[in-house]
Design an enzyme around this catalytic site. Structure first.
Site, short mmCIF file in Angstrom:
data_model
loop_
_atom_site.label_atom_id
_atom_site.label_comp_id
_atom_site.label_asym_id
_atom_site.label_seq_id
_atom_site.Cartn_x
_atom_site.Cartn_y
_atom_site.Cartn_z
N ALA A 199 0.84 -1.21 0.00
CA ALA A 199 0.00 0.00 0.00
C ALA A 199 0.87 1.25 0.00
O ALA A 199 0.58 2.23 -0.71
CB ALA A 199 -0.94 0.00 1.21
N ASP A 200 1.94 1.24 0.78
CA ASP A 200 2.88 2.36 0.79
C ASP A 200 3.51 2.56 -0.59
O ASP A 200 3.62 3.69 -1.10
CB ASP A 200 4.01 2.11 1.80
CG ASP A 200 3.64 2.51 3.21
OD1 ASP A 200 2.83 3.43 3.37
OD2 ASP A 200 4.19 1.92 4.15
N ILE A 201 3.97 1.47 -1.18
CA ILE A 201 4.65 1.56 -2.47
C ILE A 201 3.70 2.10 -3.53
O ILE A 201 4.06 2.98 -4.33
CB ILE A 201 5.19 0.18 -2.87
CG1 ILE A 201 6.31 -0.25 -1.91
CG2 ILE A 201 5.70 0.18 -4.31
CD1 ILE A 201 6.70 -1.71 -2.03
N GLY A 204 3.02 5.79 -2.99
CA GLY A 204 4.17 6.57 -3.43
C GLY A 204 4.23 6.70 -4.94
O GLY A 204 4.49 7.79 -5.48
#
Length: 427
Positions: A199-201, A204
């Site tokens: 989810a972070d990737i 970003g």
């Protein structure tokens, strides 16, 4: 402390490695990166790879929390200074300035930097920066061309907008864990997170897409805008066919472990000396696979001929394939199956990846040299351009490494002014 330098590792395209800031498709773009941990820093690093001049604004007295998220560590060869290996993954190409913008004088310094900035990235909880007069509406008055990218767990609007959100939580709430893991009835069955912060990737990467689109729009209108990126939104958008199956047919796709929910055969298969991954997505590929496995009759067998037939008879096909594959090892089958234009490969661990000849050929490992931390190895950018290659301007910085030089360069502060700010813990 001297600014860091970079060098090419053996096998690295030296034209992509530069010392100092310069080069790249976004050369001349000035970025202020106030983000921490993963999603925002990854966006900032991607912009740096593309040539932007990225200043990482960090907390006085330690910097980004990701610096201490270890083990394992990168350790200075000359002293006991440690930085997490995690921090190295999303912070190359940046210069670091530590600043307490909660103090009015610190906020004023940030406004001075904003006046000539192109892009501003932040991932504070919704409304935090506005309390210090640093929200989008405040900064747009200083610089109407500013592209202001906010990355939060749940977005700037909606009933969850004031919540904090981390990758693991968003994987759970965003459906990722519902479709990942072993199927019911198997030992160890149940929801499972993806092993990387997906989810972070994705958030970003979405931030970079939004920023680049806003740059194009600014060329047309002369004005910047705010970009609202949510980890939750980004994760839900990743569900693709899993969510579409529910929205359009009310048919939830089950957890299938290493098997694909709809494409068969598509998964891990045992061979004589280990395991390989075989992936087919249509009947033509299956017919070619059946041929090289010594069973061309499978292509016309009513149990296996069509994709839906193979899905209905998945278990029997898996048994038949395992028996056929048991007579040879990985090297044989990867050569034969790939030769038939069917996707097949090994299940690599990190050591395998490091020595993979394809990745070496495509410059996916780079060594950057830091004056204090020594050599730091990083994974190269997956972005490949024919005319404007990515640049690796510098290794991940130490917290506040460039504070003084940046204050002199961008705001023309004197030594006395800088010393006063440091004495008051504003920098």
């Amino acid at each position: 402390m001297n600014d860091s330098s970079a060098k090419a590792s053996p096998g690295t395209n030296a034209a992509q490695v530069a010392s100092g800031v310069g080069g790249g498709i976004l050369a001349g773009m000035k970025v202020l990166d106030l983000s921490r941990v993963v999603a925002g820093p990854l966006a900032g690093q991607t912009l740096a790879d593309l040539g932007a001049d990225v200043i990482k604004i960090e907390r006085v007295g330690g910097g980004d929390d990701l610096r201490t998220l270890g083990p394992p560590w990168v350790t200075s060869p000359t002293d006991d200074l440690e930085q997490s290996t995690y921090f190295q993954t999303v912070n190359r190409g940046k210069r670091s300035l530590t600043l307490d913008f909660a103090h009015p004088d610190g906020a004023e310094i940030l406004r001075g930097l904003v006046a000539e900035a192109d892009i501003f990235i932040e991932n504070f909880r919704t409304g935090t920066l506005a309390r210090y007069g640093l929200g989008y509406d405040d900064l747009a008055k200083i610089n109407p061309r500013l592209i202001y990218c906010s990355i939060t767990g749940f977005g700037q609007t909606g009933p969850y907008s004031d919540r904090s959100g981390y990758d693991y939580l968003v994987q759970a709430m965003g459906g990722q864990m519902a479709v990942t893991g072993l199927p019911d009835g198997m030992t160890g069955a149940g929801p499972m997170r993806v092993g990387v912060p997906i989810a972070d990737i994705t958030a970003g990467n979405n931030a970079v897409i939004g920023i680049l689109a806003a740059i194009i729009d600014r060329e047309k209108t002369g004005k910047g805008q705010q970009i609202d990126i949510s980890l939750f939104d980004s994760q839900v958008a990743l569900l693709l066919n899993s969510l579409s199956a529910w929205l359009n047919a009310k048919a939830p796709l089950p957890r299938t472990g290493n098997d694909h929910p709809t494409a068969v055969p598509n998964g891990v298969f045992q061979v004589a000396d280990g395991h390989i991954l075989i992936a087919t997505f249509n009947d033509r590929e299956f017919a070619r696979l059946a041929e090289v496995l010594g069973h061309p009759e499978w292509a016309t067998d009513e149990k296996y001929a069509r994709s839906r037939d193979r899905l209905a008879n998945r278990k029997q096909l898996s048994k038949d394939m395992t028996e056929a594959l048991s007579h040879h090892g990985k090297h044989h089958w990867m050569k034969v199956i790939n030769g038939a234009k069917v996707s097949c490969g090994p299940i690599n661990d990190m050591a395998d990846i490091e020595r993979d000849e394809q990745l070496a050929e495509r410059d996916m490992f780079v060594t950057l040299h830091h004056d204090v931390m020594g050599d730091v190895r990083v994974v190269g950018s997956p972005l490949k351009f024919s005319a404007t290659p990515v640049v690796y301007n510098s290794p991940p910085p130490l917290a506040g490494e460039h504070t003084e030089s940046l204050l002199r360069e961008r705001l023309t502060l004197t030594d006395e002014q800088i010393e006063d700010l440091r004495a008051r813990n504003i920098i």
